[in-house]
Design an enzyme around this catalytic site. Sequence first.
Site, PDB file in Angstrom:
ATOM      1  N   GLU A 184     -10.234  -6.728  11.219  1.00 40.08           N
ATOM      2  CA  GLU A 184      -9.759  -5.528  10.516  1.00 40.08           C
ATOM      3  C   GLU A 184     -10.039  -4.271  11.176  1.00 40.08           C
ATOM      4  O   GLU A 184     -10.724  -3.218  10.666  1.00 40.08           O
ATOM      5  CB  GLU A 184     -10.237  -5.497   9.040  1.00 40.08           C
ATOM      6  N   ASP A 190      -9.320 -14.621   1.223  1.00 41.77           N
ATOM      7  CA  ASP A 190     -10.419 -13.629   0.992  1.00 41.77           C
ATOM      8  C   ASP A 190     -10.638 -13.326  -0.500  1.00 41.77           C
ATOM      9  O   ASP A 190     -10.528 -12.429  -1.101  1.00 41.77           O
ATOM     10  CB  ASP A 190      -9.583 -12.366   1.283  1.00 41.77           C
ATOM     11  N   GLU A 200     -14.170  -7.821  -6.385  1.00 36.42           N
ATOM     12  CA  GLU A 200     -13.033  -6.973  -5.694  1.00 36.42           C
ATOM     13  C   GLU A 200     -11.775  -7.574  -6.337  1.00 36.42           C
ATOM     14  O   GLU A 200     -10.863  -6.798  -6.809  1.00 36.42           O
ATOM     15  CB  GLU A 200     -13.166  -7.170  -4.128  1.00 36.42           C
TER      16      GLU A 200
END
Length: 689
Positions: free
Chosen positions: A288, A367, A395
């Site tokens: 990323e 993820d 998240e």
Amino acid sequence: MTGTPLADGQLPPFENDYHPAWLPTAAFAPVGCRRLALAAEDPHDDAVLRTLAAELAEACATHGGAVVAPHDDPDLLLRLATGRLDGYRVVRRHGRVVVTAATPTALLHGWFHVVRTGEAAFSAPDGSPAEDTDERHAPSSDLRMLDHWDNVDVHPVMGQVERGYAGGSIFYDDGVVRADLSRVTAYARLLAAIGIDRVCLNNVNVHAREARLLTADLPDVARLAAALRPYGVRAHLAVSFAAPMTLGGPATSDPLDPDVRAWWRDAADRVWSAVPDFGGFVVKADSEGQLGPFAYGRDHADGANLLAEAVAPHGGLVHWRAFVYDHTQDWRDRSTDRARAAHDHFAPLDGRFAPNVIVQVKHGPLDFQTREAVSPVLAAMPRTRLALELQVTQEYTGQQQHVCYLGPWWSEILRFRPWGEAPGPDGGAPVTVADAASGRGPGGLGGGFAAVSNVGDDRFWTGHPLAQANLYAYGRLTWDPELDATAVLDEWISLTFPACSPRLRAALHAIMDDSWRTYERYTAPLGVGFMVSPLRAHYGPDVDGYEYSKWGTYHFADRDGVGVDRTRATGTGYTGQYPAPWRDVYESLGTCPDELLLFFHHVPYSHVLHSGSTVIQHIYDTHFAGVEEVEAMAARWEEVVDEVPDGVAARVRERLAEQRRSAVEWRDQVNTYFFRKSGVPDARGRTIY
Ligand code: GCV
């Protein structure tokens, strides 16, 4: 809490204006009303022993007991012994308890064990002395860490804490390390009470400002380490692989360059001279946008071993993350599968990592989704120390707006048997993920556990007061993966809501026990993942939000069906990354578990699940059911609000209202999307838009 910074070695006041979480004063009443003693050579020589002495004194001062000499027949004796002993031993004779440990930190964990056990540590329900016992309590692994994704600077997009849902950082405030770190010590106290003894202080996405923690800001890092030390928690730093270049060193970060190696050695020497008990470095590389060894044609073993060499003289560790994938993928390209990436990159490197490198592997191949298969990397590297990485910060699981108790999910992951029922090493019991992370897998090497923290400077620590239970469960389940997640929740309830009535306890269980599955019901179906809003930082539904993006997280829904074909026969071949039996269990529609069906297969909407329902009807039914369950949670909360402190009552009520709103949005968007794609009506004729 605000006020004067603590002097070195000083503990924060035990009463604060933030929520006490699982350590309210009342939790100390059963120990604090008794005669307590600490036996150690010189308690003043060691920060943790000083803490223990202060804990005992405070408990007695508050609850009427007394600190006495070890030979004065104490009800509870904490004894530091020499010799080898993992964890602590608790011996009870005639209602008197002796806790023995070989290190001050283990003794501190033993103290909190007795606090947690409460009155039952000393007496039976009828008031007679509790039964004589002799117990040993050793953690499954000696590495249990929390990672903070905290930024020193407020990041323009990610804010002060990346994926943080509990206010600002307890470490940093808008560009600087906080002057008053008393809350950091209070945090370390909460962590010690659940057995966590390592904390990484900054975000794995290391920006220019955060990179300086390694150099110019070392005095501040030393202050943070000093704030954690009284409770036996060691500091780690996330570092950037680009650091030599960005911090004034050589013009390259090539891991094989001698100047780069020398630069890292010097950097490590400086860190350990500022913080002698420093833990090590955490690294996100080639991921990323973070630079990594690929930039120099090197691999991840080259990269990790560079840092390992630098920290080895100090006994330091390198936690090297396996979260490496192409985040600039073309959605038109059906042959690239992000789920394959970690295994493709890391499995071939097995055996090449230095002994002080721990490869930190996210629990699933994507993820931190609400439901994922267990990462095949965890079974692919017997000659490497692997750590399991979990995400306590919610998240993708409701962002601490939704009640989502993750204990049952982590239990499933920890107990998963990557090699099925095959006997473990030396013909022993089948190996679990927890075993593999604890060094009881095929190669006998373990890297322990790491998780992204959910704590911020919010009054309740975690935004949603009930999200505290997730942090609690992470500590307790990684200490002992055999613990039952509902029993752990019950422990948390007993400590956090002292004198909890049976009615309140039952309501909390009704709201929380199954809340992860409730969340799963109204969000992305059958393991397909994502469908979250890119614009709202992964909060709320957007079924096609990532469908035509570069991120590699697709569901491939069309008018006929949905799901990702990851089979060897016709798909990306990902199932082949698993050992038997899973490579075959997942490959076949006949054996693939329903909850992971769309993660492994693309199927027509009419496909019949093992449950007997079709895929499309399952989507409708679970989404209606999920909202009904949230409504029941909110109603249940209203029945008990009079029994919880006002602040908690109001905060939870407000969040349940938002959870209901959001769940309705999820239900209606997901159901409508699939109704419009498939044209199949709901068999029960409910409203779909
Ligand atoms: C710290 C996900 C999150 C990122 C996070 C990344 C990681 O992609 O959305 O915020 O970055 O995981 O684990 O490194």
